[in-house]
Design a protein around this motif. Structure first.
Motif, PDB file in Angstrom:
ATOM      1  N   THR A   1     -14.489-136.493  67.576  1.00 22.86           N
ATOM      2  CA  THR A   1     -15.291-137.392  68.295  1.00 22.86           C
ATOM      3  C   THR A   1     -14.929-136.930  69.897  1.00 22.86           C
ATOM      4  O   THR A   1     -15.120-137.801  70.589  1.00 22.86           O
ATOM      5  CB  THR A   1     -14.919-138.837  68.114  1.00 22.86           C
ATOM      6  N   THR A   2     -14.477-135.701  70.184  1.00 26.05           N
ATOM      7  CA  THR A   2     -14.232-135.377  71.320  1.00 26.05           C
ATOM      8  C   THR A   2     -15.389-135.879  72.340  1.00 26.05           C
ATOM      9  O   THR A   2     -16.566-135.412  72.244  1.00 26.05           O
ATOM     10  CB  THR A   2     -14.065-133.798  71.447  1.00 26.05           C
ATOM     11  N   PRO A   3     -15.030-136.614  73.275  1.00 24.18           N
ATOM     12  CA  PRO A   3     -16.068-137.067  74.157  1.00 24.18           C
ATOM     13  C   PRO A   3     -16.484-136.374  75.369  1.00 24.18           C
ATOM     14  O   PRO A   3     -17.702-136.463  75.895  1.00 24.18           O
ATOM     15  CB  PRO A   3     -15.222-138.451  74.786  1.00 24.18           C
ATOM     16  N   ALA A   4     -15.759-135.227  75.634  1.00 23.93           N
ATOM     17  CA  ALA A   4     -16.232-134.456  76.779  1.00 23.93           C
ATOM     18  C   ALA A   4     -16.059-133.113  76.630  1.00 23.93           C
ATOM     19  O   ALA A   4     -14.811-132.494  76.067  1.00 23.93           O
ATOM     20  CB  ALA A   4     -15.666-134.797  78.113  1.00 23.93           C
ATOM     21  N   ILE A   5     -16.935-132.111  76.782  1.00 23.29           N
ATOM     22  CA  ILE A   5     -17.138-130.697  76.258  1.00 23.29           C
ATOM     23  C   ILE A   5     -17.775-129.974  77.493  1.00 23.29           C
ATOM     24  O   ILE A   5     -18.774-130.422  77.712  1.00 23.29           O
ATOM     25  CB  ILE A   5     -17.652-130.450  75.086  1.00 23.29           C
ATOM     26  N   TYR A   6     -17.108-128.964  77.880  1.00 23.51           N
ATOM     27  CA  TYR A   6     -17.775-128.027  78.890  1.00 23.51           C
ATOM     28  C   TYR A   6     -17.788-126.312  78.278  1.00 23.51           C
ATOM     29  O   TYR A   6     -16.530-126.046  77.769  1.00 23.51           O
ATOM     30  CB  TYR A   6     -17.229-128.002  79.937  1.00 23.51           C
TER      31      TYR A   6
ATOM     32  N   LYS B   1     -17.904-141.427  58.423  1.00 23.08           N
ATOM     33  CA  LYS B   1     -19.134-141.437  57.792  1.00 23.08           C
ATOM     34  C   LYS B   1     -20.081-142.668  58.410  1.00 23.08           C
ATOM     35  O   LYS B   1     -21.133-142.022  58.561  1.00 23.08           O
ATOM     36  CB  LYS B   1     -18.933-141.775  56.379  1.00 23.08           C
ATOM     37  N   GLU B   2     -19.358-143.775  58.682  1.00 22.85           N
ATOM     38  CA  GLU B   2     -20.235-144.795  59.211  1.00 22.85           C
ATOM     39  C   GLU B   2     -20.776-144.582  60.746  1.00 22.85           C
ATOM     40  O   GLU B   2     -21.711-145.308  61.041  1.00 22.85           O
ATOM     41  CB  GLU B   2     -19.407-146.068  59.238  1.00 22.85           C
ATOM     42  N   ALA B   3     -20.215-143.517  61.514  1.00 26.89           N
ATOM     43  CA  ALA B   3     -20.711-143.243  62.751  1.00 26.89           C
ATOM     44  C   ALA B   3     -21.920-142.485  62.872  1.00 26.89           C
ATOM     45  O   ALA B   3     -22.461-142.159  63.995  1.00 26.89           O
ATOM     46  CB  ALA B   3     -19.514-142.857  63.457  1.00 26.89           C
TER      47      ALA B   3
ATOM     48  N   TYR C   1     -25.928-135.433  65.152  1.00 30.70           N
ATOM     49  CA  TYR C   1     -25.789-135.144  63.688  1.00 30.70           C
ATOM     50  C   TYR C   1     -26.505-136.268  62.990  1.00 30.70           C
ATOM     51  O   TYR C   1     -26.107-137.376  63.165  1.00 30.70           O
ATOM     52  CB  TYR C   1     -24.289-135.028  63.298  1.00 30.70           C
ATOM     53  N   ASP C   2     -27.205-135.838  61.861  1.00 30.23           N
ATOM     54  CA  ASP C   2     -27.893-137.054  61.277  1.00 30.23           C
ATOM     55  C   ASP C   2     -27.042-137.708  60.284  1.00 30.23           C
ATOM     56  O   ASP C   2     -27.211-138.846  60.052  1.00 30.23           O
ATOM     57  CB  ASP C   2     -29.357-136.709  60.689  1.00 30.23           C
ATOM     58  N   SER C   3     -26.211-136.747  59.488  1.00 32.87           N
ATOM     59  CA  SER C   3     -25.529-137.450  58.301  1.00 32.87           C
ATOM     60  C   SER C   3     -24.462-136.107  58.063  1.00 32.87           C
ATOM     61  O   SER C   3     -24.360-135.237  58.750  1.00 32.87           O
ATOM     62  CB  SER C   3     -26.358-137.724  57.012  1.00 32.87           C
ATOM     63  N   GLY C   4     -23.463-136.978  57.281  1.00 36.09           N
ATOM     64  CA  GLY C   4     -22.578-136.278  57.213  1.00 36.09           C
ATOM     65  C   GLY C   4     -20.999-137.010  56.579  1.00 36.09           C
ATOM     66  O   GLY C   4     -20.772-138.291  57.002  1.00 36.09           O
ATOM     67  N   ASP C   5     -19.825-136.402  56.088  1.00 36.61           N
ATOM     68  CA  ASP C   5     -18.893-137.209  55.436  1.00 36.61           C
ATOM     69  C   ASP C   5     -17.679-136.146  55.583  1.00 36.61           C
ATOM     70  O   ASP C   5     -17.247-135.758  54.492  1.00 36.61           O
ATOM     71  CB  ASP C   5     -18.876-137.609  54.033  1.00 36.61           C
TER      72      ASP C   5
END
Lengths: 795, 161
Positions: A350-355, A409-411, A422-426
């Motif tokens: 869930t890293t919020p910032a990437i460069y 998974k719920e996110a 990303y559409d789906s994953g766990d």
């Protein structure tokens, strides 16, 4: 008779019979009447001015028919090899795109750059003629490494490409990342090299071209993963041959892995030569020739920094990479270390910032392009390595730090800060499954057992995601794609009910003839053996973008599914007429059309027969025949991923790393044929293990000579390098592909290098080792152990 | 020069240039293209055939050396006489998905059959060691190893019948 074999079953492969009995039809097996032999004369220098070529002695050599050079290309007004992607820097300035002539003009820029083509009656005579060519080179210093190439005093490959930088590309919110780094409790830093690889499909590249003066048509047989794209690029942009006058055939192809998904100069030269000599011309690469001409892969130098809060939550990720492009831009070249790399740096976290900044650099080496995984293994390696570094530095367990940062998974659907959603994953589910499958809880026992033998044992994790199913055309177009990335399929139902499918993807080991037949068998209720899949011939298949980027099932299979649905829709109309019912009341199930709530039935074969013998048929409103076509353009990438766990044993006496256990639990969406999926995972994992432990393409700085130019020098994984792997799937369904599939061709190669190297570092961590560059060869490990200057004996 | 040898059970006489390699003779003159050429350093094993019952890399053998010999290629590999079935090793490769692109497959099969003939009770380690001279880029070898062990067991069972 025969059985319907549907989705989820594991029938034996339809294609196996011909391969098992030596009756495959590879390009090098093909002979044409009056065929001549061609050989390419290649630059022995990494960098040189081409002052002139004297053909006279070669032309006088027995059996020599023609000698073609860059001057002949210029005289005929032919184009240069096109690049399929045009990327830009942050200010929107387009990349530098110097021409890539199919035969060198004025200069050569890598060892293997093509200088001339000699056509003769036999290969021996062509080789003898080639020996007699007098080529005047003024040799220049070569630069092969990216760090060296961007120095101000480096040799310059092109006059108008300062510092050899093709493009200074970036992605992400630089300011947000900087601000997050200021607030970080801890910053982990890592410098690494992603080693240059050579794909080495077992079948060397080959081509045969033929020109028919009576029809003004050309045929090119080529070892290609995408014959329609070769026809388009070569016909429209290089040789000026109208599409309807050019047939490109890619028959059985002995492995691709990306190496065969480019339009190569050899294809253009041989097609052009066939018309000039008015006879078929055949060229088959030797393995040595492949080493200096097949496009290479990877080759990054990277500095990465991960900012974390005091609990180990990732706050921001910053990556600076120099990516080697080689001497020219290949078909997908600049796309690989940029668009297929930066957007994957979020991983499963869930890293919020990437460069991400990538400097795409020209060097005097073979052009670099996609190799299985293509950009995504590089991204995964950076991320999964630095996560381990951070965990170690902060004293947090490696599994725990991953859990704390994983996207739940719920996110999903989950929007990353680097373009992709990303559409789906766990990821947690894959991790939990892999921990059990790998018997991690008893690792300590195994480690102690290794120690009692004087060996260091290590365990490594890679929890990763990739983007595949290339690609949504509109999205790709925004990123610089110059073509579409849809796929097409035609379902031709014969009057007797058997089915032939024409599909634009290309089967070169993936089992498409089986998997696609299962889809049709499942959907139409037709026996599995009554479905044949046709691919690889532009005269037989309507169109297609080919096979790469784990796209065949995801995009091609979706087109096939859509076309099959259209057959059912038309079948219902015919059935409604024959059964004298309303179309809305017709049901189709298990190969039978029926009127709902009645026992009135027409079989699929009866409907097919009626479509082709339309005596009792609604001709006023419906065309005869039963053949449907569909094009499918995906709305998003698919995002397979999973958790790989590698276990290695290091022998401190020799530095040898032995892979002793390997476990993969992958989310590839719906599985059509589990046997084939497992095979794809095995092969993919071992290619990644090859990168981690064995494979390395090495150039000599200055001369530009490839030092690892044969199977004697470039170490390929062999059977005795490997343990039995455990592979399993933990699937969530893709939400936007018709069957929920995600693709499985590249996952193994993407997930595995980080798992293996993390295991090697874990094995050596008690000696203070924090990173090992790939490949972790005995030489490299032994030197590390000597430098560790710590007691080497294990407990 | 003229040479005579037994090819897949049939007497064969051909004219060859002295420098012709067996792999070239098979592919170019005799149109037996099941024997593949995957390298030029005798590393890959795609060209393995049986010479007088032993596995050899046909890319390293000069054709004149065949004179008087018996050669078996992938095209001659088959099941028990009188049946049109495939050889048990071929069946095992199909059953266990021991091939993907098929290019290394003929060489793998010829090596595997020779190995199983020589050593009936194969361990996984035996198979992995014996395949050291055959490179596959597709399968990661796992299903090849499984196939060879299953094929060897089937060959043993057939022998016992």
């Amino acid at each position: 008779m025969g059985n319907v074999i549907g989705i989820g079953a594991a029938p034996k492969r339809k294609e196996d019979q011909r391969f098992l009995t030596g009756r495959g039809n590879y390009v090098s097996d093909i002979k044409r009447p009056g065929m001549t032999a061609g050989v390419f004369v290649r630059s022995p220098h990494g960098h040189a001015v081409l002052r002139g070529i004297d053909k006279s002695a070669a032309l006088a050599s027995p059996g020599v028919i023609a000698v073609l050079t860059g001057d002949d290309v210029a005289d005929d007004g032919l184009g240069s090899l096109p690049c399929g992607w045009g990327i830009s820097d942050a200010k929107g300035v387009p990349m530098k795109e110097p021409p890539f002539p199919m035969l060198a003009q004025d200069k050569v820029r890598f060892v293997g750059d093509m200088v001339a083509f000699v056509v003769a009656e036999t290969p021996e005579q062509a080789n003898a003629g080639a020996e007699l060519l007098k080529i005047d080179y003024e040799v220049l210093p070569s630069v092969v490494g990216v760090l060296e190439a961007v120095r101000p005093d480096a040799p310059q490959l092109f006059d108008d490409v300062p510092n050899n930088i093709c493009c200074d590309w970036e992605l992400g919110d630089k300011a947000a990342v900087e601000s997050a780094f200021k607030k970080a409790a801890h910053v982990a830093k890592l410098s690494l090299v992603n080693n240059r690889l050579i794909g080495n499909p077992m079948e060397p590249r080959a081509a045969i071209a033929e020109y028919e003066p009576g029809t003004d048509r050309f045929t090119l047989w080529t070892t290609s993963q995408f014959p329609h794209v070769v026809r388009f690029l070569m016909g429209a942009l290089v040789l000026n041959i109208p599409q309807h006058k050019l047939r490109v055939v890619a028959p059985d192809v002995g492995g691709g892995f990306g190496v065969k998904q480019f339009h190569y100069g050899e294809e253009a030269v041989i097609t052009w030569a066939a018309k000039r000599v008015r006879r078929p011309v055949k060229w088959v690469a030797s393995r040595s020739e492949g080493y200096v001409s097949d496009r290479h892969g990877r080759d990054h130098v990277t500095e990465a920094e991960l900012a974390l809060d005091e609990t180990g939550k990732f706050l921001a990720f910053r990556v600076n990479t120099l990516a080697n492009m080689g001497g020219y831009l290949s078909t997908f070249g600049p796309n690989i270390p940029t668009n297929l790399y930066g957007p994957l740096l979020g991983g499963v976290y869930t890293t919020p910032a990437i460069y991400c900044n990538v400097k795409v650099v020209f060097t005097n080496t073979v052009p670099v392009d996609a190799y299985r995984g293509a950009g995504r293994p590089e991204a995964t390696f950076v991320l999964e390595r630095i996560v381990d570094v951070a965990a170690s530095e902060m004293g947090i367990d490696r599994v725990e730090i991953r859990r704390r940062n994983m996207i739940p998974k719920e996110a999903y659907p989950y929007q990353t800060p680097v373009l992709v959603q990303y559409d789906s994953g766990d990821p947690v589910g894959c991790l939990d499954g892999a921990l059990v499958a790998a018997d991690v809880k008893n690792f300590g026992v195994r480690k102690a057992a290794s120690a009692s033998k004087g060996k260091f044992r290590g365990l490594g994790y890679s929890t990763y995601v990739e983007a595949c199913g290339l690609a949504p055309s509109r999205f790709a177009g925004r990123l610089g794609a110059r073509g579409g990335l849809y796929e097409s399929a035609t379902v031709r139902v014969h009057p007797t009910g058997q089915v032939t499918v024409m599909i634009g993807t290309h089967n070169h080991g993936q089992g498409h003839e089986t998997t696609f037949a299962q889809i049709v068998s499942d959907k139409l209720g037709v026996a599995f053996e009554n479905v044949d899949i046709v691919f690889g011939d532009t005269d037989r298949v309507q169109f297609g973008m080919g096979t790469y980027g784990s796209r065949s099932l995801v995009v091609g299979g979706a087109a096939l599914s859509k076309a099959t649905d259209k057959v059912i829709v038309k079948g219902k109309k015919i059935a409604a007429h024959l059964l004298e019912a309303s179309e809305a009341d017709i049901q189709f199930e298990a190969g039978k059309f029926s009127v709902a709530g009645t026992d009135r039935i027409k079989t699929f074969e009866e409907i097919a027969g009626a479509a082709y013998v339309p005596h009792n048929y609604p001709l006023e409103v419906l065309e005869p025949g039963l053949e449907e076509q569909a094009y499918y353009d995906p709305v998003n990438f698919t995002y397979p991923g999973g958790c790989h766990i590698a276990e290695v044993e290091v022998d401190p006496e020799t530095g040898t790393v032995t892979l002793v256990n390997y476990t993969a639990v992958d989310d590839v969406g719906t599985v059509i044929n589990p046997m084939i999926v497992e095979g794809q995972l095995h092969g993919g994992i071992v290619q990644g293990v090859g990168q981690a432990l064995f494979e390395n393409a090495v150039y000599d700085e200055g001369s530009g000579q490839l030092l690892s130019g044969s199977l004697m020098d470039y170490c390929m994984p062999r059977a005795d390098h490997l343990p039995m792997m455990k592979v399993a799937t933990h699937s969530t369904l893709c939400t936007h592909t018709p069957m929920g599939v995600k693709g499985c061709g590249e996952v193994g190669t993407i997930g595995s290098p980080a798992a293996v190297i993390n295991a090697v570092v874990d094995a050596l961590s008690h000696l203070g080792v924090t990173h090992v560059d790939m490949p972790a060869t005995p030489n490299r490990i032994w030197r590390l152990l000597q430098n560790a200057s710590l007691p080497v004996a294990a407990e | 020069m003229q040479i005579s040898f037994t090819l897949n059970g049939r007497p064969t006489t051909v004219d060859v240039e002295p420098a012709t390699l067996v792999a070239e003779l098979l592919r170019e003159q005799l149109n037996l293209t099941g024997t593949h050429i995957g390298c030029d350093t005798s590393q890959c094993g795609a060209c393995v055939v049986h010479l007088n019952g032993l596995p050899v890399k046909s890319c390293t053998l000069l054709a004149p050396g065949l004179d008087g010999a018996s050669l078996l290629t992938i095209e001659g590999l088959q099941g028990a006489p009188g049946s049109n079935r495939m050889h048990p090793m071929q069946e095992a490769f199909r059953e266990h998905h021991g091939l993907q692109c098929g290019f290394c497959t003929p060489g793998m099969l010829m090596t595997a059959v020779a190995l199983a003939t020589e050593k009936p009770d194969l361990t996984e380690a035996d198979v992995r060691h014996a395949l050291e001279g055959n490179i596959c880029r597709c399968t990661g070898y796992q299903n090849i190893v499984v196939s060879v062990m299953a094929g060897a067991a089937a060959m043993n069972a057939a022998k016992g019948e």
